[in-house]
Scaffold this active site. Structure first.
Site, mmCIF file in Angstrom:
data_model
loop_
_atom_site.group_PDB
_atom_site.id
_atom_site.type_symbol
_atom_site.label_atom_id
_atom_site.label_comp_id
_atom_site.label_asym_id
_atom_site.label_seq_id
_atom_site.Cartn_x
_atom_site.Cartn_y
_atom_site.Cartn_z
ATOM 1 N N GLU A 1 28.508 129.125 -55.946
ATOM 2 C CA GLU A 1 27.680 128.824 -57.266
ATOM 3 C C GLU A 1 26.048 128.070 -56.935
ATOM 4 O OE1 GLU A 1 31.218 128.301 -60.266
ATOM 5 O OE2 GLU A 1 30.380 126.383 -59.343
HETATM 6 C C1 TNX Z 1 34.793 126.765 -60.070
HETATM 7 S S1 TNX Z 1 35.132 128.851 -58.066
HETATM 8 C C2 TNX Z 1 34.166 125.996 -58.793
HETATM 9 C C3 TNX Z 1 34.573 124.587 -58.709
HETATM 10 C C4 TNX Z 1 35.253 124.008 -59.853
HETATM 11 C C5 TNX Z 1 36.138 124.930 -60.418
HETATM 12 C C6 TNX Z 1 36.926 124.182 -61.494
HETATM 13 C C7 TNX Z 1 34.335 127.792 -57.319
HETATM 14 C C8 TNX Z 1 34.225 128.153 -55.912
HETATM 15 N N1 TNX Z 1 33.995 126.725 -57.788
HETATM 16 O O1 TNX Z 1 33.195 124.037 -58.440
HETATM 17 O O2 TNX Z 1 35.671 122.851 -59.757
HETATM 18 O O3 TNX Z 1 35.498 126.084 -60.819
HETATM 19 O O4 TNX Z 1 37.982 125.253 -61.975
#
Ligand code: TNX
Length: 840
Positions: A511
């Site tokens: 992200e």
């Molecule tokens: C998404 S999916 C994130 C994390 C968060 C999480 C909480 C992903 C690789 N990143 O940064 O902690 O959701 O569910």
């Protein structure tokens, strides 16, 4: 004279004490979701002055964390809401504020994005800072979140049909589960490849002796230690006439286990197989200590379905100490998991000592009130102003980490460290900024810039998922790569020192927000100077190409989140993400997490595997353990990817994840049309699926008890899927048959968990804090009928309106008594779940 002086001091210090929060109390309450018909909610802080002195009209700021973005602006007469960064917000008086008179309350309404439907969504950790003492924050002694009870508070928006999982829903869901007598259940969990029950029994104990081939001495010692816990006296090693023999032989399986008149024989080609044979033997033993046990003659031949059976733990958002890590590793070993993916850095914390870069743990490893972030990074997830808090502050020293590696190694678990980058990297960035400031002050510009991760002239504006404005490493700075090389080298060295050499490393990729690097002069210069870079988007491939070179040069495989293998492009004029063809043949391994059901990219997992990436099935829909078990205000956890109860990791079909997908991201039934036109897994792609990973992100997880609640028993569903062979219900084409086969398999699993594994986990290692389900209940023909998700657990109830206790009667038949019936599920050691109330 001296006494008088002491008295004055005391008076002064108690005055200062009261001055800290001025006797204020704070509460917070959600008014409604869907406020003004939009995806936003309205909520109210109530600040009450319970003292006899007026609370001042100026000179203070209140800070708090909230995982929802709060719209800045005037929120009450003379009170302004502000956003610092990430999830840290403020409430501040303006010139128009009049103060709070004694006994009065101030109500502040804020508007925040999305919705709040769980208690774990609520604001957290409020504290006050006085203008005269800006470096110090004082936590409010009393901060209350008033529970949501009305539909307008519990529904996300007008499209939501239902806000809560009811006792009747649970009853309905449980009603297909059969109660199977313990003797008829499979003896070994997770299910072995081949299990044959034979005539006869063997008595093990009270004296136990173990012999092992030289290759297996460590495994034999491990078994001896575990057996001593069960039989209450030490098992002996290397006796000629051993009851348990562990021998080495070149067999195809991971191990074989046979029990006959001669005793117990485990055969394996290697230490790992011997270890799994030992775990299977442990599976046959009772949960409670005993002097001797009668074992059925059996012949077991076993091997795992997937080579990669992983659990990921985030220790950044909230820190989890070494002792709890050991408990997690113990349980992973029991269920034959072999990879521990340790998410050690993120925006909110850096958790591993890196020799030569002390700022990473001195600053990035601590959270507290220091807006300059020169001694700690800012509070998150309610960690509060005090640097000595245990959720936001903490890290593993080099020695701790080596100990973790060795503990894992002894259990045949490989630890894969993750350093998150280039996004989700704020703790590292701020640490290196603090290092910069320190060396600049000392007049050493070269040292100041050596490992810098940010470009001071970068004017790019962006906000990450967690609302950070400055959490992405600058990929155009040579110092960024110097930093990464340094960190990788130190990790490699620690693994080597532990005798657990690294062969793969997780280099993040998660992200990265839109807008980064766009206004960074160094980044734009790099694009100009480099013919292969057309625009800012291309910097992503530039970065992962370099990162891959760094790790490959050290003999390591690159592992990352799905985005590391993806590329932005246009299709019919719209921006889409595709599997990046450039990296498909470079042996990247990816955690594919985004398969939110109904979200549109349910097929990403297969697209990446089909494109040549090694894929770990880490999908949020079934394997994000930080998702709440059920849709219930009181059930802790997130829910952005759906609800994950123990059945979700169990019923997932690795090579056809559409087939058993039953719910969308909101927990509603999933339309069959969802998967039309979605890519399916090719045979080539199938070979690229290396395994399954359960992930526990820790935003809502602050204590070992909370960790174990979300981990267990969900992990057992995952362990079965990762170890056991492809089940018949997954392969059956005819739907009715597949459903019947599945229901049968679920019943067996639910009974194994409820009757064998939970009692084992309750008795072992001081007891694990697994979740105990909520009872299902309905009223039918004037009687209350109740059931439980995991047979073996019991339901106790009351008919007098009081809370059930461990002495309340056990539910065995429908309850005819009229009035309020309260029901609660209990386990073998008297722990209980949440109460269900039914009106009869
Ligand atoms: C998404 S999916 C994130 C994390 C968060 C999480 C909480 C992903 C690789 N990143 O940064 O902690 O959701 O569910």
């Amino acid at each position: 004279m001296q006494l008088r002086f002491l008295f004055v001091c005391l008076l002064f210090s108690s005055f200062a004490q009261a001055q800290k929060t001025n006797g204020l109390t704070i509460s917070w309450e959600l008014v409604e979701n869907g406020y003004q018909g939009k995806a936003q909610s309205l909520s109210t802080f109530t600040i009450t002055n319970k003292t006899k002195k007026a609370f001042p009209a100026s000179g203070w700021t209140i800070y708090y964390n909230f995982i929802r973005f709060v719209t800045p602006g005037e929120v009450a007469p003379g009170i302004e809401a502000g956003h610092i960064n990430g999830h840290l917000y403020t409430l501040k008086p303006t010139a128009a504020f009049k103060g709070i008179a004694p006994g009065d309350s101030l109500k502040i309404n804020i508007v925040s994005v999305a919705w709040v439907t769980n208690y774990t969504d609520a604001p957290d950790g409020p504290y006050i800072v006085w203008d005269q003492e800006p470096a110090k924050g004082y936590s409010f002694a009393e901060f209350k979140v008033i529970p949501s009870t009305q539909e307008k508070q519990l529904l996300r928006n007008a499209n939501d049909k239902k806000s809560q999982t009811t006792a009747a829903d649970i009853y309905q869901k449980n009603s297909g589960t059969k109660d199977i007598p313990a003797e008829e259940l499979p003896a070994i969990f997770p299910a072995p490849r081949a299990y044959e029950k034979r005539e006869g029994q063997y008595l093990l104990g009270p004296e136990i002796t173990i012999s092992a081939d030289p290759a297996f001495t460590q495994e034999a010692s491990f078994l001896a230690a575990e057996l001593s816990k069960v039989f209450g006296k030490p098992a002996k090693l290397n006796n000629e006439k051993a009851n348990i023999r562990i021998t080495q032989a070149a067999i195809k399986d991971s191990y074989t286990l046979s029990i006959d008149d001669r005793g117990i024989l485990i055969t394996a080609p290697d230490a790992e197989g011997a270890f799994y044979g030992i775990q299977s033997l442990r599976s046959l033993l009772p949960a409670k200590a005993t002097a001797a046990v009668t074992l059925q003659h059996v012949q077991v031949a076993d091997a795992p379905r997937f080579p990669f059976r992983s659990f990921m733990l985030d220790v950044s958002r909230n820190f989890h100490a070494k002792a709890e890590i050991f408990r997690v590793l113990d349980v992973m070993a029991l269920y034959k998991l072999n990879v521990f993916h340790l998410h050690m850095s993120d925006d909110e914390g850096w958790r591993i000592e890196i020799p030569g870069l002390p700022e990473l743990t001195e600053i990035g490893g601590r959270r507290g009130h220091d807006l300059q972030e020169l001694t700690a990074i800012q509070p998150s997830y309610g960690s509060g102003p005090d640097i000595n808090n245990t959720t936001g502050s903490g890290f593993y020293t080099k020695a701790d980490y080596i100990e973790i590696l060795q503990y894992a190694k002894a259990r045949h678990i490989k630890v894969i460290p993750e350093i998150e980058m280039p996004g989700h990297a704020r703790a590292a960035i701020k640490s290196m900024d603090a290092r910069y400031a320190k060396f600049i002050k000392a007049g050493n510009t070269a040292a100041a810039n050596e490992y810098r991760l940010s470009d001071p002239d970068d004017k790019s504006q962006y906000r990450s998922v967690q609302e950070w404005k400055d959490n992405v490493m600058n990929v155009a700075l040579p110092s960024t790569y110097k930093f990464l090389e340094k960190v990788v080298d130190e990790l490699v060295a620690m693994h080597k020192a532990a005798g657990a050499p690294l062969d793969v490393i997780h280099m993040g990729g998660d992200e990265t927000p839109a807008g980064v690097w766009e206004k960074s002069p160094v980044a734009q210069q790099l694009i100009k100077d480099n013919a292969t870079l057309k625009n800012t988007d291309d910097l992503w491939y530039y970065f992962y190409d370099k990162v891959a070179q760094i790790v490959n040069k050290r003999g390591l495989q690159l592992y990352g989140w799905e985005e590391a293998g993806m590329r932005k492009t246009k299709k019919d004029g719209h921006t889409v993400m595709i599997a990046n063809p450039d990296f498909g043949n470079r042996n990247f391994q990816l955690d594919v997490w985004n398969n939110v059901m109904g979200g549109g990219v349910e097929d990403l997992t297969y697209r990446l595997a089909n494109a040549g990436y090694k894929v770990v099935l880490s999908g949020v829909s079934n394997y994000y353990f930080d998702m709440a078990y059920t849709r219930d205000y009181n059930e802790p956890g997130f829910y952005w990817g759906g609800y994950v109860d123990i059945d979700k990791p169990f019923y997932f079909i690795p090579f056809d994840l559409y087939k058993n997908a039953k719910e969308d991201g909101a927990g509603n039934p999933l339309p069959a049309s969802t998967f039309i036109g979605k890519d399916r897994l090719t045979e080539y792609g199938q070979d690229n699926i290396t395994g399954i990973q359960a992930a526990l992100w820790s935003e809502t997880v602050k204590t070992p008890a909370q960790l174990e609640y979300l981990l267990l028993p969900k992990l057992l569903g995952m362990a079965e899927r990762a170890w056991a062979k492809d089940p018949s219900w997954a392969k059956e084409k005819e739907e009715a048959k597949a459903t019947a086969l599945y229901n049968e398999a679920w019943s067996v699993f639910a009974n194994v968990v409820g009757k064998k594994e939970l009692p084992r986990l309750a008795a072992w290692n001081g007891g694990y804090g697994y979740r105990i389900p909520t009872a299902g209940a309905v009223v039918e023909d004037g009687k209350v009928l109740a059931n439980v998700q995991l047979p073996g657990l019991i339901i106790r109830y009351t008919t007098d309106g009081k809370e059930p206790t461990a002495k309340s009667p056990v539910y065995t038949a429908p309850i005819a008594q009229k009035g309020i019936i309260k029901l609660k599920v209990y386990d073998s050691v008297g722990r209980s779940g949440r109460t269900v109330t039914v009106q009869n």
